[in-house]
Design a protein around this motif. Structure first.
Motif, mmCIF file in Angstrom:
data_model
loop_
_atom_site.group_PDB
_atom_site.id
_atom_site.type_symbol
_atom_site.label_atom_id
_atom_site.label_comp_id
_atom_site.label_asym_id
_atom_site.label_seq_id
_atom_site.Cartn_x
_atom_site.Cartn_y
_atom_site.Cartn_z
ATOM 1 N N LYS A 142 0.818 -1.211 0.000
ATOM 2 C CA LYS A 142 0.000 0.000 0.000
ATOM 3 C C LYS A 142 0.855 1.265 0.000
ATOM 4 N N THR A 143 1.902 1.261 -0.840
ATOM 5 C CA THR A 143 2.716 2.464 -0.977
ATOM 6 C C THR A 143 1.929 3.539 -1.713
ATOM 7 N N LYS A 144 2.269 4.783 -1.448
ATOM 8 C CA LYS A 144 1.536 5.916 -2.012
ATOM 9 C C LYS A 144 2.480 6.846 -2.776
ATOM 10 N N ALA A 145 1.919 7.519 -3.769
ATOM 11 C CA ALA A 145 2.711 8.460 -4.560
ATOM 12 C C ALA A 145 3.241 9.609 -3.711
ATOM 13 N N ASP A 146 2.513 9.968 -2.631
ATOM 14 C CA ASP A 146 2.945 11.093 -1.803
ATOM 15 C C ASP A 146 3.774 10.667 -0.592
ATOM 16 N N ASP A 147 4.237 9.411 -0.575
ATOM 17 C CA ASP A 147 5.174 9.008 0.476
ATOM 18 C C ASP A 147 6.378 9.938 0.484
ATOM 19 N N GLN A 148 6.887 10.239 1.649
ATOM 20 C CA GLN A 148 8.050 11.108 1.747
ATOM 21 C C GLN A 148 9.345 10.306 1.627
ATOM 22 N N VAL A 149 10.332 10.929 1.003
ATOM 23 C CA VAL A 149 11.643 10.319 0.832
ATOM 24 C C VAL A 149 12.643 11.130 1.653
ATOM 25 N N ILE A 150 13.214 10.492 2.671
ATOM 26 C CA ILE A 150 14.163 11.176 3.547
ATOM 27 C C ILE A 150 15.583 10.830 3.112
ATOM 28 N N ILE A 151 16.358 11.849 2.804
ATOM 29 C CA ILE A 151 17.733 11.666 2.333
ATOM 30 C C ILE A 151 18.672 12.394 3.285
#
Length: 214
Positions: A142-151
């Motif tokens: 259930k991944t979402k397009a608006d998931d945040q990516v922390i770098i």
């Protein structure tokens, strides 16, 4: 140390004789005053202290990231930063006392079972760090397009961290981060992890390698 639930003294705090009463996360505690140390620490204690200091110097500046990355693994008696400390002190310290060092490839800045970005990579050119990941969504996780990516980027020579000014989303698939001029010329270590918008799902962090910051 004792735990107070609903005793005859009720909720207590402060010092009473040789006892200190305190409360943390709605749990009340009684503990005796620490005894004065009458002799020096043993070699084993010195080794453990140095291991703790080695990892804490690295982790403490990124506490806000650890609160997200380890937020789901906290317990009633252990904060996210302490969970991160315990994990990394066991796996990321190398060398022999007193010359301990960090194996950056084994450091985790998050833990969890959420799906990460698949084939991920980081490169540097012209003072720009480019990070790429797979945007494919997974219905099972259930991944979402608006998931945040922390770098996270760390430059050891300057002992400085940096992140993207605004976290990109899973749907972005890539981000270019300008590296400040004073960090150029050295090496940089890069980590990445994914979380949903409410940080109720978190992936295990991935180490993207050591790069020349040029």
């Amino acid at each position: 140390m004792a735990t107070i639930k609903n005793g005859v003294i009720g909720k207590a705090s402060g010092k009473v004789g040789a006892v200190i009463a305190s409360s943390w996360k709605s749990i009340n505690y009684l503990k005796g005053l620490p005894k004065k140390r009458t002799k020096g620490m043993s070699e084993e204690q010195l080794i453990q202290q140095e291991r703790f200091l080695t990892i804490s110097k690295f982790l403490m500046p990124i506490t806000p990231i650890l609160k997200v990355g380890f937020g789901l693994s906290k317990t009633e008696t252990m904060a996210p930063t302490n969970v991160a400390m315990r994990l990394n002190i066991a796996q990321a310290i190398t060398g022999v006392y007193p010359n301990f060092a960090l194996d950056y490839s084994k450091i985790d800045i998050s833990t969890g079972s959420y799906l990460n970005g698949g084939a991920m990579a980081a490169t540097v050119a012209g003072g720009i760090l480019s990070v790429d990941w797979d945007t494919t969504l997974n219905s099972l996780y259930k991944t979402k397009a608006d998931d945040q990516v922390i770098i996270l980027i760390y430059q050891p020579e300057k002992d400085e961290f940096m992140t993207a000014p605004t976290p990109p989303t899973r749907a972005d698939g890539t981000i270019d981060i300008e590296i400040p001029s004073h960090l150029l010329g050295g090496k940089g270590h890069v980590w990445i992890f994914f979380t949903d918008r409410k940080a109720t799902k978190v992936s295990k962090s991935s180490y993207l390698g050591e790069l020349d910051l040029a």
